[in-house]
Design an enzyme around this catalytic site. Structure first.
Site, PDB file in Angstrom:
ATOM      1  N   ASP A 121       2.280  -8.168  -4.266  1.00  0.00           N
ATOM      2  CA  ASP A 121       1.298  -7.999  -3.127  1.00  0.00           C
ATOM      3  C   ASP A 121       1.614  -8.977  -1.921  1.00  0.00           C
ATOM      4  OD1 ASP A 121      -1.176  -8.643  -1.692  1.00  0.00           O
ATOM      5  OD2 ASP A 121      -2.011  -7.308  -3.033  1.00  0.00           O
ATOM      6  N   SER A 122       1.610  -8.386  -0.975  1.00  0.00           N
ATOM      7  CA  SER A 122       2.172  -9.315   0.319  1.00  0.00           C
ATOM      8  C   SER A 122       1.287 -10.483   0.488  1.00  0.00           C
ATOM      9  CB  SER A 122       2.262  -8.354   1.633  1.00  0.00           C
ATOM     10  OG  SER A 122       1.039  -8.026   1.934  1.00  0.00           O
ATOM     11  N   SER A 123       0.193 -10.752  -0.180  1.00  0.00           N
ATOM     12  CA  SER A 123      -0.583 -11.865   0.000  1.00  0.00           C
ATOM     13  C   SER A 123       0.238 -12.798  -0.650  1.00  0.00           C
ATOM     14  CB  SER A 123      -1.888 -11.807  -0.113  1.00  0.00           C
ATOM     15  OG  SER A 123      -2.571 -10.920   0.683  1.00  0.00           O
TER      16      SER A 123
ATOM     17  N   THR B 191       1.569  -4.803   4.465  1.00  0.00           N
ATOM     18  CA  THR B 191       1.187  -5.093   6.020  1.00  0.00           C
ATOM     19  C   THR B 191       0.970  -6.492   6.163  1.00  0.00           C
ATOM     20  OG1 THR B 191      -0.901  -4.174   6.028  1.00  0.00           O
ATOM     21  CG2 THR B 191       1.111  -2.545   6.538  1.00  0.00           C
ATOM     22  N   ASP B 192       0.375  -6.993   5.143  1.00  0.00           N
ATOM     23  CA  ASP B 192      -0.664  -8.386   5.778  1.00  0.00           C
ATOM     24  C   ASP B 192       0.480  -9.333   5.933  1.00  0.00           C
ATOM     25  OD1 ASP B 192      -3.053  -7.248   5.139  1.00  0.00           O
ATOM     26  OD2 ASP B 192      -3.175  -8.173   3.293  1.00  0.00           O
TER      27      ASP B 192
ATOM     28  N   THR C 238       0.843  -1.182  -0.035  1.00  0.00           N
ATOM     29  CA  THR C 238      -0.125   0.079   0.068  1.00  0.00           C
ATOM     30  C   THR C 238       0.742   1.294   0.054  1.00  0.00           C
ATOM     31  OG1 THR C 238      -1.723  -1.092   1.293  1.00  0.00           O
ATOM     32  CG2 THR C 238      -1.781   1.283   1.379  1.00  0.00           C
TER      33      THR C 238
END
EC number: 3.5.1.1
Length: 358
Positions: A72-74, A104-105, A28
């Site tokens: 994407d952190s996912s 952050t995830d 983000t």
């Protein structure tokens, strides 16, 4: 996947206070709103001074390595952690500190993994990110980035002030393998329930030296192997034999993080204990972790955990699930013998657990 290295124009003088490498993985923090498309898109992070003009006030040399395409952190994987460790290894001698910009995830997982991969770390590696994109007005991205950079460039008696992997978020610097994400809609996204902050940012930045790992004497040693064949088994009332069996009898499984109740308690039904024993007898390591955020595993304290202790389940003390699963990956990736593996899994490697004095 490729990396692009760009020096940021901050008009730094010939004699800067510090040189910092920013590794932008995505998340983000690096998003802006596209008016035409009407959704968030990543922007060219080498242009960060346009978004955060305060960076030009730093007496630092700043360099950005951007991962392309952004992650994407996912979607973060073991290979991404190994890539980050390699990037730090390759640039280690050229910079005083490192700031990793990350979604952050899964930041708690990534910071934990890096803490194990970077042995004898003598420089700060600070993860940070944002809950609100840097392109929006009420963003936390600017403050998180600015303070993370300031901490990364702070030195104490020539050496760095924080020689470990950490997470800076919303005024707090937390040990990376102690932190976990607890909020999705507030700025204070991370907490470290079982270990105090390393530093706190207010008008000044207060460092709590008694909580920071000492600077190691040996040179940096970077590890390049993690074991992927690990799983998490979360216990709950009413869990069935078929569910536990489907996890513990997975082919090629090497390690299990078992999230238990309270101080490490688990069901005592014969089928459950039999499955655990069969798994351990096959050479699979089971690490017992409490489901409580402020919990600590104390196997044998109650009868419902004494069985686990006797059959060879390894107590995880006050470790977080994020630090436990990455610790399993790291230790099992070393390919050591059984005795040494159990010793490392139950011991304190990078400040991830608090050992109780006997």
């Amino acid at each position: 996947m490729q990396t692009v290295k760009v020096h940021i124009d901050t008009a730094a003088p010939d004699d800067p206070e510090a040189s910092i490498l920013i590794i932008y993985t995505g998340g983000t923090i690096g998003m802006v709103f596209d008016e035409k498309a009407q959704h968030l898109i990543p922007f060219n992070f080498s242009k960060i001074p346009d978004r955060v003009p305060e960076l030009k006030q730093f007496n630092y040399l700043l360099t950005v390595i951007s991962i392309e395409p952004v992650i994407d952190s996912s979607d973060i994987t073991i290979n991404d952690w190994l890539m980050l460790a390699k990037l730090i290894e390759e640039n280690y001698n050229d910079y005083d500190g490192f700031v990793v910009l990350h979604g952050t995830d899964t930041m708690g997982y990534s910071a934990s993994a890096l803490s194990y991969l970077l042995e004898n770390l003598q420089k700060p590696v600070i993860f940070t990110g944002a809950q609100v994109p840097i392109g929006l007005i009420r963003t936390d991205a600017r403050e998180n980035l600015i303070t993370a950079l300031q901490i990364a460039g702070t030195k104490a008696h020539v050496k760095c002030r924080v020689p470990e992997v950490s997470i800076f978020f919303h005024n707090l610097l937390l040990r990376g393998n102690r932190a976990k994400k607890v909020e999705s809609s507030h700025f204070d996204a991370f907490k470290s329930e079982n270990y105090p902050p390393l530093a706190e940012a207010g008008i000044d930045i207060d460092f709590y030296d008694e909580h920071i790992l000492p600077c190691p004497l040996l040179p940096l040693k970077v590890h390049h192997q993690l074991e992927p064949n690990v799983v998490i088994l979360k216990l709950f009332p009413g869990i069935t034999e078929q569910v536990v069996q489907s996890i513990l009898q997975l082919p090629n499984i090497k390690g299990v993080v078992m999230e238990t109740f309270g101080s490490g308690n688990a069901p005592t039904t014969p089928w459950f204990l039999d499955l655990l024993k069969e798994t351990i007898d096959r050479g699979v390591y089971i690490l017992n972790v409490s489901q409580c955020d402020e919990g600590r595993v104390d196997q044998g304290r109650y009868e419902t955990s004494k069985y686990l202790l006797n059959m060879g389940v390894i107590g995880g003390a006050d470790i977080t699930t994020e630090a436990a699963i990455t610790k399993l990956m790291f230790v099992l990736g070393l390919n050591l013998g059984k005795e040494e593996t159990i010793k490392l899994l139950s011991g304190n490697l990078r400040g991830e657990i608090t050992l109780q004095s006997s």
